[in-house]
Design a protein around this motif. Structure first.
Motif, PDB file in Angstrom:
ATOM      1  N   ASP A 182       0.958  -1.193   0.013  1.00 31.99           N
ATOM      2  CA  ASP A 182       0.012   0.033   0.143  1.00 31.99           C
ATOM      3  C   ASP A 182       1.004   1.363  -0.142  1.00 31.99           C
ATOM      4  O   ASP A 182       1.730   1.239   0.941  1.00 31.99           O
ATOM      5  CB  ASP A 182      -0.787  -0.028   1.193  1.00 31.99           C
ATOM      6  N   VAL A 183       0.722   2.051  -1.198  1.00 27.22           N
ATOM      7  CA  VAL A 183       1.811   3.214  -1.105  1.00 27.22           C
ATOM      8  C   VAL A 183       1.066   4.400  -1.128  1.00 27.22           C
ATOM      9  O   VAL A 183      -0.223   4.557  -1.571  1.00 27.22           O
ATOM     10  CB  VAL A 183       2.775   3.016  -2.398  1.00 27.22           C
ATOM     11  N   VAL A 184       1.425   5.486  -0.828  1.00 26.21           N
ATOM     12  CA  VAL A 184       0.989   6.752  -0.727  1.00 26.21           C
ATOM     13  C   VAL A 184       1.914   8.143  -1.330  1.00 26.21           C
ATOM     14  O   VAL A 184       1.528   8.958  -1.329  1.00 26.21           O
ATOM     15  CB  VAL A 184       0.686   7.315   0.617  1.00 26.21           C
ATOM     16  N   SER A 185       2.706   7.507  -2.219  1.00 24.63           N
ATOM     17  CA  SER A 185       3.704   8.506  -2.877  1.00 24.63           C
ATOM     18  C   SER A 185       4.206   7.743  -4.373  1.00 24.63           C
ATOM     19  O   SER A 185       4.388   6.647  -4.183  1.00 24.63           O
ATOM     20  CB  SER A 185       4.397   9.208  -2.024  1.00 24.63           C
ATOM     21  N   GLY A 186       4.678   8.577  -5.168  1.00 28.18           N
ATOM     22  CA  GLY A 186       5.447   8.134  -5.953  1.00 28.18           C
ATOM     23  C   GLY A 186       6.939   7.318  -5.701  1.00 28.18           C
ATOM     24  O   GLY A 186       7.169   6.370  -6.005  1.00 28.18           O
ATOM     25  N   GLY A 187       7.475   7.948  -4.639  1.00 32.19           N
ATOM     26  CA  GLY A 187       8.438   7.367  -3.824  1.00 32.19           C
ATOM     27  C   GLY A 187       8.205   6.174  -3.448  1.00 32.19           C
ATOM     28  O   GLY A 187       9.135   5.042  -3.680  1.00 32.19           O
ATOM     29  N   GLU A 188       7.232   5.810  -2.792  1.00 31.06           N
ATOM     30  CA  GLU A 188       6.908   4.429  -2.004  1.00 31.06           C
ATOM     31  C   GLU A 188       6.628   3.487  -3.026  1.00 31.06           C
ATOM     32  O   GLU A 188       6.946   2.137  -3.328  1.00 31.06           O
ATOM     33  CB  GLU A 188       5.865   4.739  -1.196  1.00 31.06           C
ATOM     34  N   LEU A 189       6.132   4.195  -4.301  1.00 24.39           N
ATOM     35  CA  LEU A 189       5.821   2.982  -5.276  1.00 24.39           C
ATOM     36  C   LEU A 189       7.135   2.633  -5.977  1.00 24.39           C
ATOM     37  O   LEU A 189       6.756   1.353  -6.081  1.00 24.39           O
ATOM     38  CB  LEU A 189       4.675   4.052  -6.269  1.00 24.39           C
ATOM     39  N   MET A 190       7.896   3.485  -6.261  1.00 24.14           N
ATOM     40  CA  MET A 190       9.097   3.003  -6.765  1.00 24.14           C
ATOM     41  C   MET A 190       9.806   2.011  -5.733  1.00 24.14           C
ATOM     42  O   MET A 190      10.505   1.159  -6.290  1.00 24.14           O
ATOM     43  CB  MET A 190      10.002   4.319  -7.139  1.00 24.14           C
ATOM     44  N   ARG A 191       9.876   2.293  -4.555  1.00 24.58           N
ATOM     45  CA  ARG A 191      10.429   1.551  -3.736  1.00 24.58           C
ATOM     46  C   ARG A 191       9.806  -0.062  -3.525  1.00 24.58           C
ATOM     47  O   ARG A 191      10.512  -0.812  -3.490  1.00 24.58           O
ATOM     48  CB  ARG A 191      10.275   1.951  -2.128  1.00 24.58           C
ATOM     49  N   ALA A 192       8.504   0.105  -3.749  1.00 25.09           N
ATOM     50  CA  ALA A 192       7.858  -1.404  -3.627  1.00 25.09           C
ATOM     51  C   ALA A 192       8.155  -2.168  -4.927  1.00 25.09           C
ATOM     52  O   ALA A 192       8.615  -3.172  -4.705  1.00 25.09           O
ATOM     53  CB  ALA A 192       6.210  -1.109  -3.718  1.00 25.09           C
ATOM     54  N   LEU A 193       8.382  -1.456  -5.934  1.00 27.67           N
ATOM     55  CA  LEU A 193       8.654  -2.285  -7.129  1.00 27.67           C
ATOM     56  C   LEU A 193      10.049  -2.315  -7.189  1.00 27.67           C
ATOM     57  O   LEU A 193      10.599  -3.669  -7.725  1.00 27.67           O
ATOM     58  CB  LEU A 193       8.437  -1.332  -8.633  1.00 27.67           C
ATOM     59  N   ALA A 194      11.054  -1.786  -6.588  1.00 30.82           N
ATOM     60  CA  ALA A 194      12.385  -1.902  -6.486  1.00 30.82           C
ATOM     61  C   ALA A 194      12.412  -3.228  -5.772  1.00 30.82           C
ATOM     62  O   ALA A 194      13.529  -3.928  -5.691  1.00 30.82           O
ATOM     63  CB  ALA A 194      13.150  -0.836  -6.129  1.00 30.82           C
ATOM     64  N   ALA A 195      11.715  -3.525  -4.493  1.00 34.07           N
ATOM     65  CA  ALA A 195      11.810  -4.694  -3.729  1.00 34.07           C
ATOM     66  C   ALA A 195      11.252  -5.761  -4.453  1.00 34.07           C
ATOM     67  O   ALA A 195      11.330  -6.902  -3.756  1.00 34.07           O
ATOM     68  CB  ALA A 195      11.101  -4.295  -2.302  1.00 34.07           C
ATOM     69  N   GLY A 196      10.722  -5.833  -5.743  1.00 34.52           N
ATOM     70  CA  GLY A 196      10.046  -6.865  -6.191  1.00 34.52           C
ATOM     71  C   GLY A 196       8.765  -7.277  -5.997  1.00 34.52           C
ATOM     72  O   GLY A 196       8.284  -8.164  -6.359  1.00 34.52           O
ATOM     73  N   ILE A 197       8.003  -6.214  -5.518  1.00 35.11           N
ATOM     74  CA  ILE A 197       6.480  -6.650  -5.464  1.00 35.11           C
ATOM     75  C   ILE A 197       5.971  -6.378  -6.767  1.00 35.11           C
ATOM     76  O   ILE A 197       6.085  -5.257  -7.396  1.00 35.11           O
ATOM     77  CB  ILE A 197       6.314  -5.546  -4.281  1.00 35.11           C
ATOM     78  N   PRO A 198       5.206  -7.104  -7.179  1.00 39.27           N
ATOM     79  CA  PRO A 198       4.798  -6.963  -8.571  1.00 39.27           C
ATOM     80  C   PRO A 198       3.601  -5.933  -8.686  1.00 39.27           C
ATOM     81  O   PRO A 198       2.903  -5.657  -7.691  1.00 39.27           O
ATOM     82  CB  PRO A 198       3.916  -8.202  -8.870  1.00 39.27           C
ATOM     83  N   ALA A 199       3.816  -5.029  -9.711  1.00 40.55           N
ATOM     84  CA  ALA A 199       2.897  -3.648  -9.737  1.00 40.55           C
ATOM     85  C   ALA A 199       1.414  -4.016  -9.480  1.00 40.55           C
ATOM     86  O   ALA A 199       0.658  -3.351  -8.797  1.00 40.55           O
ATOM     87  CB  ALA A 199       3.062  -3.272 -11.173  1.00 40.55           C
ATOM     88  N   GLU A 200       0.859  -5.399  -9.767  1.00 41.41           N
ATOM     89  CA  GLU A 200      -0.464  -5.650  -9.924  1.00 41.41           C
ATOM     90  C   GLU A 200      -0.899  -5.818  -8.327  1.00 41.41           C
ATOM     91  O   GLU A 200      -1.953  -5.790  -8.064  1.00 41.41           O
ATOM     92  CB  GLU A 200      -0.829  -6.818 -10.700  1.00 41.41           C
ATOM     93  N   LYS A 201       0.246  -6.011  -7.503  1.00 44.40           N
ATOM     94  CA  LYS A 201      -0.054  -6.270  -6.084  1.00 44.40           C
ATOM     95  C   LYS A 201       0.154  -4.844  -5.207  1.00 44.40           C
ATOM     96  O   LYS A 201       0.227  -4.627  -4.106  1.00 44.40           O
ATOM     97  CB  LYS A 201       0.859  -7.084  -5.335  1.00 44.40           C
TER      98      LYS A 201
END
Ligand code: LLP
Length: 420
Positions: free
Chosen positions: A80-99
């Motif tokens: 669950d992200v609340v900014s572009g920065g968190e979104l990029m972190r989630a993806l960088a950590a290998g969390i699939p975009a659809e999750k």
């Protein structure tokens, strides 16, 4: 349960003695336990066994460290992200975009676009205005944005006022009275695949009753929306479950929470999203600090001045929050102290009149339950750097966030020519 415990008189994180980390990495330092994180992630997921169709999305704001996110990604967690920065972190950590679920009341145009480009799983829309903007951007990209409408159920979550989000006067979501109308408007937009609703009423909730009340209102809304012809397939129930900060405090367990959710949502027939933050990461981290000196008080107890401060762990100064404070090598003696940091304001107080292990200059101590809303809320106030973060795994540990010295922060401040 966590993995920070005494072993032969010395506090360990899993199998690593904390003094070793202090010596090799310095203090203050955040220390996370991988085994604790994994355990909490599993306990929470298992508590939801009664919910057939679900996504558990870790609230990245609680602890955005990449190593922490990687541990949770490997447990199958989304974000669950609340900014572009968190979104990029989630993806960088290998969390699939659809999750990835994008929450937040002030997503900018650029952030909405980023979410669309990355193909995230869900936008939780917080206003009609945001919904229209997202629809327009999606249409321009030839896409349809998967979305829910976040509602504000006007329920008192009985938590600290600064972390309550579901009362009418809070900025979050669309008031229930306007929800049907807003839903009808946004559901008709071509760029949106509006497929349900979202709710989150606050954090550090120690009582399930307000959550159940809010979920009940969501259930009623789902029925109303369906009655007017909408297809409701997704509901996001947010996060908020509290953790014990004080030994002896007993918040509702994940199992009790899970049982309540399963009971309330039994007939909804939807995919459920959960956004736990604190309950996963809170007790998986401590902030280790060293006593700079102990100073006699005026007419009260002595001041134990530690090298951590309100800029490193803001919760006590911001919310008057309690964090258990313990010596790393307790002698068995106790004292009553005011525990303070070095920052030049009285707000830099971690605890007043606290009964704690007796401590002297040079001793190590920890603030517990610092794994959530700890390092991530740090600032560089008083020109202090950002502290290092370490993750322990069994008898290994690694630095997972470098210490950022005050001088590095200073070097990012260009001086205009006309001042030279
Ligand atoms: N979902 C949404 C939309 C949220 O706003 C939050 C937290 C969460 C999930 C995660 O809530 P949790 O499970 O962690 O309670 N800095 C404060 C806490 C702020 C929480 C903000 N929203 C503190 O240190 O207590």
């Amino acid at each position: 349960m966590d993995h920070f415990a005494l072993n032969q008189g010395v506090l360990h994180a899993e199998d690593v003695p904390l003094p070793r980390i202090a010596q090799e990495v310095g203090t203050p330092v955040y220390v996370y336990s991988r085994a604790t994180l994994t355990r909490h992630a599993r306990v929470f997921a298992e508590a939801l066994d009664g919910v057939p169709d679900k996504l558990v999305a870790f609230a990245v704001k609680a602890n955005p460290n990449l190593a922490v996110l990687k541990v949770l990604a490997s447990e199958g967690y989304g974000a669950d992200v609340v900014s572009g920065g968190e979104l990029m972190r989630a993806l960088a950590a290998g969390i699939p975009a659809e999750k990835v679920v994008f929450s937040g009341v002030g997503k900018t145009r650029a952030e909405l676009e980023l979410g669309l480009e990355k193909g995230i799983g869900q936008f939780n829309i917080e206003s009609r205005e945001e919904g229209r903007e997202l629809a327009e951007l999606a249409t321009a990209l030839g896409k349809q944005a998967p979305a829910t409408l976040r509602i504000n159920p006007d329920v008192d979550a009985k938590t600290h006022e600064k972390i309550s989000t579901g009362k009418a006067e809070n900025k979050f979501g669309i008031p229930l009275v306007h929800a049907r109308e807003a839903y009808a408007e946004l559901a008709a937009l071509e760029g949106l695949n509006l497929r349900g609703v979202a709710v989150h009423i606050g954090s550090q909730l120690l009582d399930l009753e307000p959550l159940e009340t809010a979920f009940g209102k969501v259930g009623q809304l789902i029925a109303d929306l369906r009655a007017t012809g909408h297809t409701i397939s997704h509901v996001d129930l947010g996060g908020g479950l509290g953790v014990p900060y004080k030994s002896g405090e007993v918040p509702p367990s994940p199992a009790e929470y899970g049982a309540m959710v399963a009971r309330v949502t039994r007939d909804w027939g939807v995919h459920l999203t959960f956004e736990p933050g604190r309950v996963i990461a809170g007790n998986a981290g401590v902030l280790m600090t060293r006593v700079v000196r102990v100073k006699r008080g005026g007419n009260g107890p002595p001041f134990v001045i530690v090298d951590a401060a309100m800029n490193d762990l803001a919760r006590p100064a911001l919310y008057g929050a309690w964090h258990d404070f313990e010596a790393v090598e307790p002698t068995g003696e106790r004292m009553t102290a005011n525990i303070v940091g070095p920052i030049c304001e009285t707000g830099d107080t971690f605890a007043r009149d606290r009964e704690c292990d007796a401590l002297q200059s040079g001793d190590l101590a920890i603030f517990r339950t610092a794994g959530a809303y700890g390092a991530t809320m740090a600032s560089s106030y008083n020109s202090r750097g950002f502290v290092a973060e370490v993750m322990v795994s069994g008898s290994d540990y690694a630095i997972v966030a470098n210490r950022i010295p005050a001088m590095d922060i200073m070097s990012a401040e260009p001086i205009p020519e006309w001042l030279d």
